[in-house]
Design a protein around this motif. Sequence first.
Motif, PDB file in Angstrom:
ATOM      1  N   UNK A   1      42.583  29.966  40.489  1.00 31.32           N
ATOM      2  CA  UNK A   1      42.797  31.202  39.738  1.00 31.32           C
ATOM      3  C   UNK A   1      41.881  32.316  40.239  1.00 31.32           C
ATOM      4  N   UNK A   2      40.650  31.957  40.567  1.00 26.26           N
ATOM      5  CA  UNK A   2      39.719  32.955  41.094  1.00 26.26           C
ATOM      6  C   UNK A   2      40.172  33.510  42.427  1.00 26.26           C
ATOM      7  N   UNK A   3      40.636  32.625  43.323  1.00 25.19           N
ATOM      8  CA  UNK A   3      41.149  33.076  44.621  1.00 25.19           C
ATOM      9  C   UNK A   3      42.368  33.981  44.423  1.00 25.19           C
ATOM     10  N   UNK A   4      43.263  33.568  43.521  1.00 26.54           N
ATOM     11  CA  UNK A   4      44.461  34.368  43.267  1.00 26.54           C
ATOM     12  C   UNK A   4      44.123  35.750  42.727  1.00 26.54           C
ATOM     13  N   UNK A   5      43.191  35.804  41.766  1.00 27.27           N
ATOM     14  CA  UNK A   5      42.802  37.092  41.194  1.00 27.27           C
ATOM     15  C   UNK A   5      42.140  37.978  42.238  1.00 27.27           C
ATOM     16  N   UNK A   6      41.282  37.380  43.070  1.00 30.34           N
ATOM     17  CA  UNK A   6      40.614  38.165  44.118  1.00 30.34           C
ATOM     18  C   UNK A   6      41.623  38.712  45.118  1.00 30.34           C
ATOM     19  N   UNK A   7      42.624  37.912  45.483  1.00 30.98           N
ATOM     20  CA  UNK A   7      43.648  38.363  46.428  1.00 30.98           C
ATOM     21  C   UNK A   7      44.432  39.530  45.842  1.00 30.98           C
TER      22      UNK A   7
END
Length: 516
Positions: free
Chosen positions: A8-14
Amino acid sequence: MDDLPFLLGIGAAVVLVSVLAVRVSTRVGLPSLLIYLGIGVLLGESGLGIRFDDAGLTQALGVAALVLILADGGLSTRWNTVRPALGLGIALSTVAVAVSIGVTGLALWALLGLDLRVAFLWGAVLSSTDAAAVFSVLRNLGLSGRLVGSLELESGLNDAPVFLAVVLLSSTTALSWTDPLLVVYELLVGGLLGAALGRVGALGLRRAALPATGLYPLATLAVCILAFASGQLLHASGLLATYVAALVLGNSTLPHREGSRSFAEGLGWLAQIGLFVLLGLYVSPERLTDSVVPALIAGAVLLFAARPLSVAAASIGFRVPWREQIFLSWAGLRGAVPIVLALVPLTSGLPGARALVDAVFVLVVVLVLVQGTTLPFVARKLGLAGDSRVEEIEVDAAPLDTLRADLLQMTVPIGSRMHGVYVRELRLPEGSGLSLVVRNGTSFTPQGESRIQEGDQLLVVTTETARDAAEERLRSVDRSGRLARWRGDTGGTPNLRSGERGTPPRDGGGPGTMGR
């Protein structure tokens, strides 16, 4: 579950980086898809080491993203903008596609030594243009209404026939004389189905009394997705059904129509970001070096032969000046759609399909760099670019359901000819009126002798029946001043070569058009 916070963190950062990339790409004049693809490559096996090579899943997610992008495009398309270019847009999405496939296929068969069917498959994959890539570069060029409308229609309609052609050519069965009839059937039924579901959906939404405002955008988008599913189940073109249904819905009188468009626009952006990042993640940079030469050859054929000839063939009977034909040829940018289409033969097990995917990826990047950076220059040299410094009035609407009225909010842009116009000179239609002006943070109720200034925020209350006429009048005064009617400006999309301004193109959903 342990990996969920990380994912979720990677997705939000992207998503956050991708949203900021839109502003960067606008400043440098390049479509944001290049940044999204770059993010995917950095996340992939050559960057952070995320390995993703599931072609079937990539294709399925890609088609799902295309459905959302087409729904957003149809809902945000103004009918009075594309109507003058309807015939040319349909010709570009059908006749031009057939000519492009034929010319590209024969050239690559002769130059690359490909099997003739595989060569035509390359031509089919490369014949689809991309709306997000085109309009992110064309924004604020001030092109004529026919150019904008034809490019918008082409990018929304040509996905369907191209997808059918790719599926047919990717099959291992022999082609039959009945295949063109099958394509015509699927396109015809898909278009009729989309129109019918759009009308039924609009009627149902007008009569429904949903308990929450947020349910209307969900229902509107659900109708568009239902059109795709119904088309596919009936062996028709689900992509065309989606776009037509969204086009009908977006130009119908709907409750909370602006909220529905904003919701679809947000999902369309998310679909674009996810699709481009996914494609960048899927491609292996190590394999791309072997595809550079075939990609460059295919790009040269497409750019200097197939696209110009296909535009010329589609323009027969429409009296398109040679300058506009040249621009239409140069504006045929490729984006995510060809890469998704290239995955169809790969999942079908067609020999040489992997080389096609890699070559298309390289070609998309090269064409965006070559065409994307030069389109504004080409438009100016051809005398087709208008005043790009002034944007048309933007209007946001809040429905007043119990009163059967809408509240329109506008900001008068710098350079607008509405500056200095008296309120009484607006001559808004019966059933609408200017109720409030906000100037430099101070609000006041305008009188007939009040004068409008640049930067003013205007609040207009209008009945549902008078809304379209009120918006058209505001557009015409914005472009042509108090004498708009004498100058023949009735609020439609003008021809900018005469010095007027029209609706700027969208970057897959950017501001600059008047909300409806």
